[in-house]
Design a protein around this motif. Structure first.
Motif, PDB file in Angstrom:
ATOM      1  N   HIS A   1       0.941  -1.248   0.128  1.00  0.00           N
ATOM      2  CA  HIS A   1       0.022   0.030   0.070  1.00  0.00           C
ATOM      3  C   HIS A   1       0.857   1.394   0.123  1.00  0.00           C
ATOM      4  CE1 HIS A   1      -3.919  -2.105   0.250  1.00  0.00           C
ATOM      5  NE2 HIS A   1      -3.425  -2.902   1.582  1.00  0.00           N
ATOM      6  N   ALA A   2       0.097   2.471  -0.664  1.00  0.00           N
ATOM      7  CA  ALA A   2       1.094   3.676  -0.587  1.00  0.00           C
ATOM      8  C   ALA A   2       2.430   3.308  -1.268  1.00  0.00           C
ATOM      9  CB  ALA A   2       1.336   4.521   0.671  1.00  0.00           C
ATOM     10  N   ALA A   3       2.528   2.699  -2.598  1.00  0.00           N
ATOM     11  CA  ALA A   3       3.513   2.112  -3.141  1.00  0.00           C
ATOM     12  C   ALA A   3       4.409   3.346  -3.824  1.00  0.00           C
ATOM     13  CB  ALA A   3       3.272   1.202  -4.246  1.00  0.00           C
ATOM     14  N   ALA A   4       3.913   4.691  -4.007  1.00  0.00           N
ATOM     15  CA  ALA A   4       4.690   5.729  -4.264  1.00  0.00           C
ATOM     16  C   ALA A   4       5.230   6.359  -3.225  1.00  0.00           C
ATOM     17  CB  ALA A   4       3.961   6.591  -5.358  1.00  0.00           C
ATOM     18  N   GLY A   5       5.074   6.156  -2.085  1.00  0.00           N
ATOM     19  CA  GLY A   5       5.332   7.053  -0.867  1.00  0.00           C
ATOM     20  C   GLY A   5       6.994   6.549  -0.575  1.00  0.00           C
ATOM     21  N   GLY A   6       7.327   7.138   0.819  1.00  0.00           N
ATOM     22  CA  GLY A   6       8.574   6.879   1.217  1.00  0.00           C
ATOM     23  C   GLY A   6       8.982   5.404   1.371  1.00  0.00           C
ATOM     24  N   VAL A   7       8.429   4.834   2.294  1.00  0.00           N
ATOM     25  CA  VAL A   7       8.420   3.272   2.310  1.00  0.00           C
ATOM     26  C   VAL A   7       8.207   2.600   1.375  1.00  0.00           C
ATOM     27  CG1 VAL A   7       7.799   1.395   3.928  1.00  0.00           C
ATOM     28  CG2 VAL A   7       8.449   3.590   5.084  1.00  0.00           C
ATOM     29  N   GLY A   8       7.017   2.930   0.657  1.00  0.00           N
ATOM     30  CA  GLY A   8       6.517   2.166  -0.474  1.00  0.00           C
ATOM     31  C   GLY A   8       7.575   2.166  -1.722  1.00  0.00           C
ATOM     32  N   THR A   9       8.197   3.135  -2.097  1.00  0.00           N
ATOM     33  CA  THR A   9       8.974   3.175  -3.145  1.00  0.00           C
ATOM     34  C   THR A   9      10.182   2.333  -2.776  1.00  0.00           C
ATOM     35  OG1 THR A   9      10.083   5.108  -2.481  1.00  0.00           O
ATOM     36  CG2 THR A   9       8.331   5.309  -4.087  1.00  0.00           C
ATOM     37  N   ALA A  10      10.671   2.459  -1.467  1.00  0.00           N
ATOM     38  CA  ALA A  10      11.713   1.261  -0.969  1.00  0.00           C
ATOM     39  C   ALA A  10      11.175   0.117  -0.833  1.00  0.00           C
ATOM     40  CB  ALA A  10      12.316   1.801   0.245  1.00  0.00           C
ATOM     41  N   ALA A  11      10.116  -0.227  -0.657  1.00  0.00           N
ATOM     42  CA  ALA A  11       9.663  -1.772  -0.592  1.00  0.00           C
ATOM     43  C   ALA A  11       9.531  -2.290  -1.972  1.00  0.00           C
ATOM     44  CB  ALA A  11       8.350  -1.745   0.272  1.00  0.00           C
ATOM     45  N   VAL A  12       8.790  -1.315  -2.985  1.00  0.00           N
ATOM     46  CA  VAL A  12       8.764  -2.141  -4.521  1.00  0.00           C
ATOM     47  C   VAL A  12      10.251  -2.403  -4.907  1.00  0.00           C
ATOM     48  CG1 VAL A  12       8.341  -1.363  -6.558  1.00  0.00           C
ATOM     49  CG2 VAL A  12       6.762  -0.796  -4.904  1.00  0.00           C
ATOM     50  N   GLN A  13      11.131  -1.656  -4.668  1.00  0.00           N
ATOM     51  CA  GLN A  13      12.502  -2.122  -5.085  1.00  0.00           C
ATOM     52  C   GLN A  13      12.984  -3.262  -4.561  1.00  0.00           C
ATOM     53  OE1 GLN A  13      15.140   1.611  -6.058  1.00  0.00           O
ATOM     54  NE2 GLN A  13      13.575   2.443  -4.765  1.00  0.00           N
ATOM     55  N   ILE A  14      13.050  -3.250  -3.147  1.00  0.00           N
ATOM     56  CA  ILE A  14      13.468  -4.500  -2.323  1.00  0.00           C
ATOM     57  C   ILE A  14      12.653  -5.665  -2.860  1.00  0.00           C
ATOM     58  CG2 ILE A  14      13.774  -5.483   0.034  1.00  0.00           C
ATOM     59  CD1 ILE A  14      14.371  -2.532   0.928  1.00  0.00           C
ATOM     60  N   ALA A  15      11.423  -5.494  -3.034  1.00  0.00           N
ATOM     61  CA  ALA A  15      10.700  -6.683  -3.173  1.00  0.00           C
ATOM     62  C   ALA A  15      10.873  -7.069  -4.670  1.00  0.00           C
ATOM     63  CB  ALA A  15       8.825  -6.464  -3.173  1.00  0.00           C
ATOM     64  N   ARG A  16      11.083  -6.353  -5.604  1.00  0.00           N
ATOM     65  CA  ARG A  16      11.435  -6.580  -6.910  1.00  0.00           C
ATOM     66  C   ARG A  16      12.850  -7.406  -7.080  1.00  0.00           C
ATOM     67  NH1 ARG A  16      13.637  -1.570  -9.024  1.00  0.00           N
ATOM     68  NH2 ARG A  16      15.593  -2.587  -8.244  1.00  0.00           N
ATOM     69  N   GLU A  17      13.802  -6.957  -6.213  1.00  0.00           N
ATOM     70  CA  GLU A  17      15.014  -7.745  -6.143  1.00  0.00           C
ATOM     71  C   GLU A  17      15.090  -8.897  -5.660  1.00  0.00           C
ATOM     72  OE1 GLU A  17      18.303  -6.522  -7.482  1.00  0.00           O
ATOM     73  OE2 GLU A  17      16.859  -5.135  -8.339  1.00  0.00           O
TER      74      GLU A  17
ATOM     75  N   ALA B   1      24.817   1.463  -3.226  1.00  0.00           N
ATOM     76  CA  ALA B   1      25.935   1.994  -4.017  1.00  0.00           C
ATOM     77  C   ALA B   1      26.129   1.269  -5.563  1.00  0.00           C
ATOM     78  CB  ALA B   1      27.273   1.606  -3.400  1.00  0.00           C
ATOM     79  N   GLU B   2      25.590   0.016  -5.602  1.00  0.00           N
ATOM     80  CA  GLU B   2      25.553  -0.428  -6.714  1.00  0.00           C
ATOM     81  C   GLU B   2      24.716  -0.246  -7.763  1.00  0.00           C
ATOM     82  OE1 GLU B   2      25.322  -4.569  -5.830  1.00  0.00           O
ATOM     83  OE2 GLU B   2      27.357  -4.537  -4.680  1.00  0.00           O
ATOM     84  N   GLY B   3      23.785   0.682  -7.310  1.00  0.00           N
ATOM     85  CA  GLY B   3      22.490   0.832  -8.205  1.00  0.00           C
ATOM     86  C   GLY B   3      21.319   0.156  -8.280  1.00  0.00           C
ATOM     87  N   LYS B   4      21.415  -1.136  -7.560  1.00  0.00           N
ATOM     88  CA  LYS B   4      20.299  -2.022  -7.653  1.00  0.00           C
ATOM     89  C   LYS B   4      19.040  -1.294  -7.004  1.00  0.00           C
ATOM     90  CE  LYS B   4      22.926  -6.081  -7.551  1.00  0.00           C
ATOM     91  NZ  LYS B   4      23.389  -7.137  -6.615  1.00  0.00           N
ATOM     92  N   LEU B   5      19.382  -0.189  -5.800  1.00  0.00           N
ATOM     93  CA  LEU B   5      18.306   0.528  -5.363  1.00  0.00           C
ATOM     94  C   LEU B   5      18.455   2.007  -5.386  1.00  0.00           C
ATOM     95  CD1 LEU B   5      18.046  -1.617  -1.811  1.00  0.00           C
ATOM     96  CD2 LEU B   5      16.667  -1.835  -3.616  1.00  0.00           C
TER      97      LEU B   5
END
Length: 323
Positions: free
Chosen positions: A146-162, A286-290
């Protein structure tokens, strides 16, 4: 030094920029010249007086800062001039200088600006811990954020993607949905126009394996309908202003779990569990994955505008104060 103070619980009129005494570090502490202080919804909940165990007025808000060490206390293995980011104990970040525990300092990941670095501790540790250390996300699972474009949300989307998850993300505008999709969300849902439960059920066999809920209220209750049997929901906030109250009979018959996550309490009680992923997250940044999704910075004098910007859900990613 200049600092923001919450003079009374309530709306943004209680925010005041004033001159206060510059703090001195005690043993085991450092003083940081603040270059950017992150704004989190917890700051707003504290200001409203809705934050369990939060500070009482008058106090200086702000839970995380990025800046340069300018003084060290006894027994500190840090140097003046080190560029660091840290969480502040309880509050105190909206100021020209802040005190940090030397044991809780993180080096700013290579390539990150102070403004972006201020979005690292609270958002990325929350997202990482909710998904992995608390939630146990595995490759191939599905997660509703939820709130996928918010602060925690944008971090969570990327981490879940990885992590190799299938991601459903909710947001309120097309611009925010596009942001979530660009970061890796497989299905984006405008919760003001579409029923996220129906979208989940149309695109899964039995529902999602996990839900990340920082909204609360009706969203929490409805999220159980999107969760498959033996699924789990990790709750980390109540941005709606109302805590969620899931039905225990649904949990019972669904064999579902609701797991609570609070960063501050976690740090107090199990700091190593909370912090064990810091190096991994720093390397991924640092590697640009996030990539920290930095939205905008407000001058400290415009702190009320900054809170209004976050409260009205205009923000996408991190918003900071620059003293």
């Amino acid at each position: 030094m200049r600092a923001v103070q919450v003079t009374e619980f309530g709306d943004r009129d209680g925010l005041e920029v004033t001159d206060v005494e510059t703090p001195e570090p005690d043993a085991g502490e450092v003083r940081i010249e603040v270059k950017a202080a992150g704004i989190n919804f917890a700051d707003i909940m504290q200001r409203r007086g809705h934050y369990q165990g939060g500070p009482t007025p008058p106090y200086t808000p702000g839970l995380e800062v990025a800046g340069v060490i300018d003084a060290v206390g006894d027994g500190v293995g840090r140097e003046v001039g080190d560029e660091v980011v840290t969480m502040v104990d309880g509050a105190g970040g909206y100021a020209e200088y802040a005190i940090g525990d030397a044991m809780g300092l993180f080096d700013i990941p290579e390539g990150l600006s102070f403004e972006a670095a201020a979005g690292f501790p609270v958002q990325y540790l929350t997202a990482q811990n909710c998904l992995h250390e608390w939630g146990g996300l595995e490759a191939g699972e599905s997660v509703l954020i939820h709130a996928a474009a918010g602060g925690v949300g944008t971090a969570a989307v990327q981490i879940a993607r990885e992590a190799g998850a299938t991601i459903f993300g909710t947001a309120s505008t097309q611009e925010k949905l596009d942001k979530a999709a660009s970061l890796g969300a497989d299905y984006t849902i405008n919760y003001e126009e579409d029923d996220f439960v129906e979208v989940v059920k149309e695109n899964t066999d039995y529902g999602v394996d996990m839900v990340l809920d920082g909204v609360g209220g009706e969203t929490t209750e409805r999220s159980l309908d999107a969760l498959k049997e033996f699924g789990r929901m990790v709750v980390y906030g109540a941005a709606s202003g109302t805590p969620g109250r899931p039905s225990t009979d649904e949990l019972l018959f669904g064999n579902q779990k609701v797991i609570g996550y609070h960063l501050g309490r976690g740090l107090q009680r199990k700091p190593m569990k909370v912090l064990e992923s810091v190096n991994e997250l720093s390397d991924m940044l640092a590697e640009g994955k996030l990539e920290v999704q930095f939205d905008r910075a407000f001058d400290i004098e415009d702190v009320a505008d900054a809170h209004e910007y976050v409260e009205s859900r205009q923000s996408m990613g991190k918003v900071v104060i620059t003293p």
